[in-house]
Structures are given as structure tokens and as C-alpha cells.
Design a protein around this motif. Structure first.
Motif, short mmCIF file in Angstrom:
data_model
loop_
_atom_site.label_atom_id
_atom_site.label_comp_id
_atom_site.label_asym_id
_atom_site.label_seq_id
_atom_site.Cartn_x
_atom_site.Cartn_y
_atom_site.Cartn_z
N VAL A 86 -6.78 5.17 -1.26
CA VAL A 86 -6.95 3.99 -1.64
C VAL A 86 -7.67 2.70 -1.21
O VAL A 86 -7.25 2.11 -0.45
CB VAL A 86 -5.65 3.53 -2.36
N LEU A 87 -8.71 2.36 -1.54
CA LEU A 87 -9.16 0.93 -1.76
C LEU A 87 -8.69 0.68 -2.23
O LEU A 87 -8.83 0.18 -3.38
CB LEU A 87 -10.52 1.09 -1.58
N VAL A 88 -8.25 -1.16 -1.78
CA VAL A 88 -7.55 -2.33 -2.26
C VAL A 88 -9.15 -3.07 -2.05
O VAL A 88 -9.50 -3.79 -1.12
CB VAL A 88 -6.17 -2.95 -2.14
N THR A 89 -9.30 -4.23 -3.40
CA THR A 89 -10.34 -5.12 -3.34
C THR A 89 -10.22 -6.52 -4.29
O THR A 89 -8.52 -6.02 -5.53
CB THR A 89 -11.64 -4.82 -4.02
N ALA A 90 -10.65 -7.44 -4.47
CA ALA A 90 -10.42 -8.35 -5.57
C ALA A 90 -11.16 -7.47 -7.05
O ALA A 90 -11.75 -7.32 -6.53
CB ALA A 90 -10.43 -9.19 -4.87
N ALA A 96 -12.45 7.88 -3.75
CA ALA A 96 -11.11 7.23 -3.28
C ALA A 96 -10.95 6.51 -4.83
O ALA A 96 -11.54 6.37 -6.02
CB ALA A 96 -11.61 6.25 -2.56
N TRP A 97 -10.05 6.13 -4.64
CA TRP A 97 -9.13 5.36 -5.59
C TRP A 97 -9.19 4.50 -5.04
O TRP A 97 -9.06 3.36 -4.73
CB TRP A 97 -6.83 5.77 -5.75
N ILE A 98 -9.22 3.05 -6.37
CA ILE A 98 -10.18 1.88 -6.04
C ILE A 98 -8.89 0.65 -7.12
O ILE A 98 -8.42 0.81 -8.30
CB ILE A 98 -11.34 1.26 -6.64
N LEU A 99 -8.12 0.25 -6.34
CA LEU A 99 -6.81 -0.61 -6.75
C LEU A 99 -7.46 -1.91 -6.51
O LEU A 99 -7.85 -2.80 -5.36
CB LEU A 99 -6.07 -0.20 -5.57
N VAL A 100 -8.02 -2.81 -8.03
CA VAL A 100 -8.23 -3.64 -8.28
C VAL A 100 -7.47 -5.08 -8.21
O VAL A 100 -6.19 -5.03 -9.73
CB VAL A 100 -9.59 -4.05 -9.47
N LEU A 101 -7.41 -5.88 -7.83
CA LEU A 101 -6.36 -6.80 -7.40
C LEU A 101 -6.48 -8.23 -8.14
O LEU A 101 -8.20 -8.43 -8.82
CB LEU A 101 -5.41 -7.53 -6.23
N ASP A 102 -5.82 -8.70 -9.49
CA ASP A 102 -5.59 -10.09 -9.80
C ASP A 102 -6.37 -11.60 -9.53
O ASP A 102 -4.90 -12.37 -8.46
CB ASP A 102 -5.08 -10.71 -10.65
N THR A 103 -7.63 -11.55 -8.77
CA THR A 103 -7.64 -12.76 -7.48
C THR A 103 -7.98 -13.99 -8.40
O THR A 103 -9.11 -14.47 -7.74
CB THR A 103 -8.41 -12.34 -7.02
N LEU A 139 -2.87 1.71 2.37
CA LEU A 139 -3.38 1.21 1.67
C LEU A 139 -4.85 0.81 2.40
O LEU A 139 -4.57 -0.03 3.65
CB LEU A 139 -2.56 -0.36 0.89
N ILE A 140 -6.20 0.86 2.38
CA ILE A 140 -6.96 0.50 2.94
C ILE A 140 -7.58 -0.37 2.31
O ILE A 140 -8.10 -0.67 0.86
CB ILE A 140 -8.25 1.53 3.01
N LEU A 141 -7.64 -2.07 2.89
CA LEU A 141 -7.71 -3.23 2.72
C LEU A 141 -8.93 -3.69 3.64
O LEU A 141 -9.31 -3.12 4.68
CB LEU A 141 -6.13 -4.16 3.03
N PRO A 142 -9.73 -4.49 2.92
CA PRO A 142 -10.37 -5.34 3.87
C PRO A 142 -9.89 -6.10 4.07
O PRO A 142 -8.69 -6.63 4.41
CB PRO A 142 -11.44 -6.04 2.34
N GLN A 143 -11.23 -6.45 5.84
CA GLN A 143 -10.09 -6.87 7.16
C GLN A 143 -9.58 -8.64 6.37
O GLN A 143 -8.59 -9.18 6.37
CB GLN A 143 -10.77 -7.10 7.89
N LEU A 144 -10.69 -9.18 6.09
CA LEU A 144 -10.87 -10.52 5.54
C LEU A 144 -9.63 -10.98 4.60
O LEU A 144 -9.31 -11.87 3.49
CB LEU A 144 -12.14 -11.20 4.89
N ALA A 145 -8.73 -10.05 4.25
CA ALA A 145 -7.36 -9.68 3.17
C ALA A 145 -6.43 -10.33 3.93
O ALA A 145 -5.51 -10.80 3.66
CB ALA A 145 -6.64 -8.76 2.17
#
Lengths: 109, 353
Positions: free
Chosen positions: B67-71, B89-96, B133-139
Motif C-alpha cells: 500500500v503506497l500512500v500519497t497526497a 500496488a494499492w495507492i491510498l490517496v489522502l485528502d491534503t 503502509l509505505i509512506l514517502p519519507q517527506l511525510a
């Protein structure tokens, strides 16, 4: 390319060795290799490279790190001083390929 | 809960999952995607450059897929799906609110609460069997990994800074190399930021030019239009030189300009710009009025350049807030002082002419 380093001896970063459990999470989130880990203990090796993003403190379960985090952006400081709303700043990108223009004001959103 | 819309241009079908039919996204960029990114950089319609938050499928992910998380800034999302093309992959998009990962993390919108909420509302636990959950480091500035674990049961793994490194990160057993964790500020990136510096500065430039040209007409020795021709028009290349040194040359030459403070870098390149502008004006130093005006530009151009360079701290990837505050304590008075001194000299040169 050489490393870009901002002003010397100004960063508010502090690591409390007493509280630190040496998990190394700060090394993972820091984008500027500020920390080092040696034989299970963590220290600061490159304080002037710190940009006070706050990721290390945020991800320190032992609460051993303190830093006055914020975004180093002159326009945001000016906006805050002038009492403008939404004075935070962001135009930094999240990938080498995408310096991401962001909604909002001049260089900031 | 609501699933992300299937009607978005990058969706190429749907895939059944434990949480319903999820949109499957293309792993390549169309010309429309590229045009959108280009427009966003130049500030055209970038307020609405977003994708629906929620869970998406890339490739043919199963219950074991990462699961890759992004904005939900479309440029962040596009980079991710293209960087991970050919993989599942699954991409989980957050509401940013349509803001990229690093900025949103700094604001806290890419944060622990939103992540926990989105894991919940997307019913991610029904879609995958693992709890990672895989998050970008810059999160990192927004997310507390240990609290996410407590709130959701999912472990946060900080991936590389650049989406581009994700395939290598996966092949390396979800471990990042030191280089993947280091935020560089290469020339290509600084180049891409130039429009964001240049475009917002254009308005101020136009105002300054209008005022200077008007003043030259009113205060000069001859008639209004003759004054503008003799004294006003030259303000255009001079002020444009300040604009270009501040918003184009400063970002480009950043590592090679002397000084650590951005204002210092701006002052230096501004002085060079002033020298070029003054020297290139034929016969400019023949009279006292001309010499005075030349001197004025040696104050005005560096003042503007230093101010614009100082503002580039916001786009740079290595300046701290403490440092910026320290710089501003001396730089703002210098910029205002030099600007006023330059203006005074320039107006005096009109009276002397």
C-alpha cells in the motif's frame, strides 16, 4: 554536487541522550543526514544541515528530540508579521521531478 | 464511505476488492497529464489540480500487494503511478487539499489523523491482509508513525524521498539506501522552480515600473513625454535586470553564489547586474546627473535582487525557520534601506538633469 548548507549555529534541534532509546527512526525520516547511529546510540553529526522540518521529533516515540519546527520561508515570515492569514509556506516538492507549484500566494500557499 | 470516482481521466477500469469496486489507474502519463503539470508550474488553474482521496489500484494488486500512500495533489499522484508502473500496488490517496506531500506534511494535512481516517474510511483492512503502509519519507513532518500504529494497527514504513526510487526500494526489501533518504537540490529542480518565483514577482515589477516611469515624466527637466523618453524608459531594462537576477539567476547559480544567506547571494548577483546595466548605457556617466543615476541603480537593483533571493528560501529544500529569521533581521532593513537610498538618488538625478 556539493551539499548546500544554510546559516551556521542557528538551528534549534536538540537530542536528549537520556531519553533516546536508539531506535534510529530519526535517521530514516531526516532528509539531510543530520543524525548518526553508532553501536545503538544516536547522535547529531551535522547540525547546520538541519532545516527544522520536525520529522525526527514527530516520529520519536521516546520524545527525545526537540526542535522548533517550521518552514524556512521568508515570505511566510513576512506574511505572519503582517498578520496575513494562511501564512505557512510551501513550494517545496516531493520528488526530484516535481518541484510542485502550490495553490496560494507568491512563493507560498 | 464513498469510493473515489471512476470518472477521473487517469482511471482505466475497476478492480473488485474487499472494499468494493476500486478504480484502477493507468501507469502512464498522457499529454493531458503533462500539460496539466506544466500549467500547474506556471500557476495556471493549479488551485484545482487534485484527485479524489481514497483507495486506488495500480496494476493487478492482490491482498498481499503493498500500500503506497500519497497526497491528492495530482502531480504527486501522477509521479507515483508512473514511477511504479509495471508493478502491482494499492495507492491510498489522502485528502491534503491538493497540496504536495512535503508541504502538506508541514501543514499537518498529510498527518496522523488524516491517515488514520483514510485507512478507516477506505476499509483498507478488508482489502489487504498485511498491516503495512509505505509512506514517502517527506511525510515525516506530519505523521507520527508510532501513533498511526496505535490508531490503525498499520505499521508505517518510510519509503524513499523520490517516487522514482520506489522500484529499487521494493527490490531492496523495502529498505532505502542513504542516497534515497537525502534531499538534494539539483539544478534541474531549481530550474523548474523559476516560474514560481518569476510569475508572482511580475505584478510587483509592473507596479514599480509604472511608478518610476510616471515619476520620471513628472519630475524630469523637460516635457512629460520627453522626460519619459530620456529618463523613464531606462528604468525598464534596469528593473527587469533586478527581476531576472533575483528570480532566475539566483535559483540557477545558488550553490556558486557567495555567502550562506540568500540575501547575500542576491546582493552579490544584484551588484553584478547593476554594473552590467550601468556600464552598458552609453554615455551614462558623462554628466553628474548620469553618475547619480548610475549610483542609484547600484542601490536599487541589489535591493530588489536581495529581496527576491531572500524569498527563494521558501522554495529551497534546506533552509530552517530559525535561519531565515536570523537572515531577515539584517536583510530586511538592508533591502529597505538600499531601496530607499536608491530611490532618493534616482529622484535627485532627475532634478539635477
Amino acid at each position: 554536487m556539493e551539499r548546500l548548507i544554510y546559516l551556521k549555529d542557528v538551528v534549534s534541534l536538540d537530542l536528549d541522550a537520556e531519553k533516546c532509546v536508539g531506535c534510529g527512526m530519526c535517521l530514516l525520516v531526516c532528509p539531510h543526514e543530520v543524525f548518526y547511529k553508532n553501536n545503538g546510540s544516536v547522535g547529531i553529526q551535522n547540525r547546520d544541515a538541519c532545516m527544522e522540518c520536525g520529522a525526527c521529533a514527530k516520529n520519536c516515540a521516546a520524545e527525545a528530540i526537540s526542535v522548533n519546527s517550521g518552514v524556512g520561508c521568508a515570505a511566510a515570515v513576512i506574511n505572519a508579521a503582517l498578520g496575513r492569514q494562511n501564512a505557512s509556506c510551501c513550494c517545496i516538492d516531493d520528488s526530484q521531478d516535481s518541484p510542485s507549484a502550490q495553490p496560494g500566494g507568491s512563493t507560498c500557499c | 464511505m464513498s469510493l473515489p470516482s471512476l470518472e477521473q481521466p487517469f482511471v482505466v477500469g475497476s478492480i473488485p476488492s474487499g472494499a468494493g469496486n476500486l478504480p484502477r489507474v493507468s501507469d502512464s502519463m498522457t499529454w493531458a497529464d503533462r500539460l496539466g503539470a506544466y500549467k500547474a508550474r506556471w500557476g495556471i488553474g493549479r488551485m484545482h489540480y487534485t484527485v479524489d482521496p481514497g483507495l486506488y489500484a495500480l496494476g493487478e494488486p492482490d491482498a498481499e500487494a503493498p500500500v503506497l500512500v500519497t497526497a491528492n495533489y495530482k502531480m504527486s499522484f501522477d509521479l507515483l503511478r508512473v514511477a511504479f508502473s509495471g508493478r502491482d500496488a494499492w495507492i491510498l490517496v489522502l485528502d491534503t487539499a491538493g497540496i504536495n506531500v512535503w508541504c502538506a506534511a508541514g501543514k499537518g494535512t498529510f498527518g496522523t489523523e488524516e491517515l488514520a481516517r483514510r485507512v478507516e474510511s477506505s476499509e483498507l483492512a478488508k482489502v489487504v491482509t498485511h498491516r503495512k503502509l509505505i509512506l514517502p519519507q517527506l511525510a515525516g513532518p506530519g505523521v507520527e508513525a508510532h501513533r498511526v500504529k496505535k490508531l490503525t494497527g498499520f505499521e508505517v514504513i518510510y519509503g524513499p524521498i523520490r517516487a522514482l526510487d520506489l522500484p529499487a526500494f521494493q527490490d531492496n526489501g523495502w529498505k532505502a539506501t542513504p542516497k534515497m533518504r537525502l534531499k538534494a537540490f539539483p539544478v534541474r529542480e531549481r530550474l523548474a522552480l523559476i516560474p514560481m518565483e518569476l510569475v508572482p514577482a511580475l505584478k510587483g515589477t509592473a507596479v514599480v515600473l509604472f511608478v518610476l516611469v510616471l515619476l520620471s515624466g513628472l519630475l524630469g527637466p523637460g516635457g512629460f513625454w520627453k522626460n519619459i523618453l530620456d529618463h523613464g524608459l531606462f528604468t525598464i531594462p534596469a528593473i527587469l535586470a533586478a527581476l531576472l537576477t533575483g528570480t532566475v539567476l539566483t535559483p540557477l547559480l545558488l550553490p556558486w553564489l557567495p555567502g550562506r544567506a540568500f540575501s547575500t547571494k542576491g546582493l552579490v548577483i544584484g551588484l553584478i547586474g547593476a554594473a552590467i546595466i550601468v556600464i552598458s548605457r552609453e554615455g551614462s556617466l558623462a554628466s553628474w546627473a548620469g553618475r547619480l543615476e548610475g549610483l542609484a541603480w547600484f542601490f536599487l537593483i541589489p535591493a530588489i535582487t536581495a529581496y527576491l533571493a531572500m524569498n527563494f528560501t521558501g522554495s529551497s529544500t534546506y533552509t530552517s525557520l530559525s535561519g531565515v529569521r536570523k537572515e531577515m533581521r539584517w536583510a530586511v532593513p538592508v533591502e529597505i534601506g538600499a531601496g530607499l537610498a536608491g530611490l532618493g538618488l534616482w529622484v535627485s538625478s532627475l532634478f539635477l538633469a
